[in-house]
Design a protein around this motif. Sequence first.
Motif, PDB file in Angstrom:
ATOM      1  N   ALA A  83       0.829  -1.211   0.000  1.00 54.65           N
ATOM      2  CA  ALA A  83       0.000   0.000   0.000  1.00 54.65           C
ATOM      3  C   ALA A  83       0.862   1.260   0.000  1.00 54.65           C
ATOM      4  O   ALA A  83       0.564   2.235  -0.704  1.00 54.65           O
ATOM      5  N   GLY A  84       1.945   1.253   0.766  1.00 53.97           N
ATOM      6  CA  GLY A  84       2.825   2.415   0.813  1.00 53.97           C
ATOM      7  C   GLY A  84       3.501   2.690  -0.517  1.00 53.97           C
ATOM      8  O   GLY A  84       3.601   3.848  -0.956  1.00 53.97           O
ATOM      9  N   THR A  87       0.877   4.113  -2.965  1.00 46.09           N
ATOM     10  CA  THR A  87       0.568   5.509  -2.640  1.00 46.09           C
ATOM     11  C   THR A  87       1.703   6.432  -3.054  1.00 46.09           C
ATOM     12  O   THR A  87       1.479   7.523  -3.594  1.00 46.09           O
ATOM     13  N   LEU A  90       1.712   7.077  -6.786  1.00 44.44           N
ATOM     14  CA  LEU A  90       0.611   7.897  -7.291  1.00 44.44           C
ATOM     15  C   LEU A  90       0.613   9.317  -6.747  1.00 44.44           C
ATOM     16  O   LEU A  90      -0.227  10.125  -7.142  1.00 44.44           O
ATOM     17  N   CYS A  91       1.545   9.638  -5.845  1.00 43.85           N
ATOM     18  CA  CYS A  91       1.487  10.930  -5.165  1.00 43.85           C
ATOM     19  C   CYS A  91       1.922  12.072  -6.085  1.00 43.85           C
ATOM     20  O   CYS A  91       2.787  11.912  -6.952  1.00 43.85           O
ATOM     21  N   VAL A  96       0.184  13.618   0.556  1.00 40.47           N
ATOM     22  CA  VAL A  96       0.068  12.224   0.124  1.00 40.47           C
ATOM     23  C   VAL A  96       1.431  11.541   0.197  1.00 40.47           C
ATOM     24  O   VAL A  96       1.539  10.367   0.581  1.00 40.47           O
ATOM     25  N   TYR A  97       2.481  12.265  -0.170  1.00 39.82           N
ATOM     26  CA  TYR A  97       3.835  11.712  -0.104  1.00 39.82           C
ATOM     27  C   TYR A  97       4.185  11.297   1.318  1.00 39.82           C
ATOM     28  O   TYR A  97       4.679  10.183   1.555  1.00 39.82           O
ATOM     29  N   ALA A  99       2.044  10.737   3.768  1.00 39.00           N
ATOM     30  CA  ALA A  99       1.135   9.661   4.189  1.00 39.00           C
ATOM     31  C   ALA A  99       1.676   8.308   3.738  1.00 39.00           C
ATOM     32  O   ALA A  99       1.583   7.307   4.473  1.00 39.00           O
ATOM     33  N   ALA A 100       2.232   8.268   2.533  1.00 45.99           N
ATOM     34  CA  ALA A 100       2.825   7.018   2.036  1.00 45.99           C
ATOM     35  C   ALA A 100       3.980   6.576   2.922  1.00 45.99           C
ATOM     36  O   ALA A 100       4.124   5.383   3.230  1.00 45.99           O
ATOM     37  N   CYS A 103       2.788   5.065   6.196  1.00 49.14           N
ATOM     38  CA  CYS A 103       2.387   3.677   5.943  1.00 49.14           C
ATOM     39  C   CYS A 103       3.613   2.768   5.848  1.00 49.14           C
ATOM     40  O   CYS A 103       3.653   1.686   6.447  1.00 49.14           O
ATOM     41  N   ARG A 160       7.806   6.078 -10.946  1.00 49.97           N
ATOM     42  CA  ARG A 160       6.465   5.683 -10.526  1.00 49.97           C
ATOM     43  C   ARG A 160       6.179   4.233 -10.928  1.00 49.97           C
ATOM     44  O   ARG A 160       5.635   3.447 -10.136  1.00 49.97           O
TER      45      ARG A 160
END
Length: 391
Positions: A83-84, A87, A90-91, A96-97, A99-100, A103, A160
């Motif tokens: 999940a990390g 994320t 896709l950031c 969001v960066y 938050a990844a 995680c 990515r």
Amino acid sequence: MILRRTVLCLGLAQLIAWGISYYLIGGFGEMIAADLGWSRDLVYGGFALALLVMGLTSPLAGRLIDRHGGRNVMIAGALLNAAGCITLALCHSLPVYYAAWICLGVAMRLTLYDAAFAALARIGGPEARRPIAQITLLGGLASTTFWPVGHFLADHFGWRGALLAYAGFALLTVPLHLAIPNGRYEDLAPREAVQKHRPLAASGRDLVLAGGLYAVITTLTNFLNAGMSAHMIAILTGLGVAASTAVWIATLRGVGQSSARLCEVLFGRRLHPLTLNLLASMLLPFAFIAGLYGGEFGAAAIAFAFLYGASNGIVTITRGTLPLVLFDHRTYGAFVGRLLAPSFVLSATAPLIYAVVIDRFGQAGALYLSIAVAAVTLTAAVLLKSLFTRP
């Protein structure tokens, strides 16, 4: 007690987990900064945040493994790794960066060595020393494997796309973690074997002293590891080594780690963990001294990466085996989890501290900082050995 299949599966899982999480920033940090137009401090700050999260969650992670075993905990960590990475791929914004990376910080604490060591201690007790060393053989090759793989994927699919591939690698570790048994050493071993082991630090005073020295050693070596993982390639290129050459020289760190660990598995059984820890700590200052001459002599750059890898490889093993002889193995996860918490918190500052030092004092300044940290580590290792070696 601990099946070879379990050791092999955990070793493969460590190879993948380290490569796609802890060593991620070393391979993609500069690409992310260049593509998104962010400063180096902001980009490497994500990795620092992940290390801080590792420290905050460390005691809880240890307790969970003590109570429920390593299988479910490490599977959850593998899913969070995937999940990390997704994320992160896709950031497009800083929230969001980060938050990844939060995680990934939880995922790393649930999947990397310290979780695996606690899982092995739970099922192997004091007999877990050899399996702990064995699973680090493959894990030590993570940077050697995933830095070139990451650069190859990034060249063809962008950073990515490479991170989406990393998420797929994370999911491959789920069936590997299923090989971890859920039993306890006390339930599986004969009573005589359980009663035979007496920790070196039994009294309250000894626990405080041994725990404090152990925490100093793990904190400072984790600080160096975080700094080198994020900046070793940049330090080599800053010293004058060509970028492509710096990548391959940096991978010798992984070769050094696994070579030293193989020697420990083959010949280290007669060496007490306290002695092994001291020998590894003695190598650290020499590695960074060699690095100071890396820009002038290729052999010095190679020695820097290889010797640091060898020392870090053994220190990683003793981080797992020292608690087996110093403390009660029945509370390994919870007690060691508390001792490790400061190491993750300080490690969170390492990428930023090294970035600031490099910007202000150059690559040589970063190496002088490393020499000073290595000297303190060696002092703590000498004290630990002299105070807790039985006659």
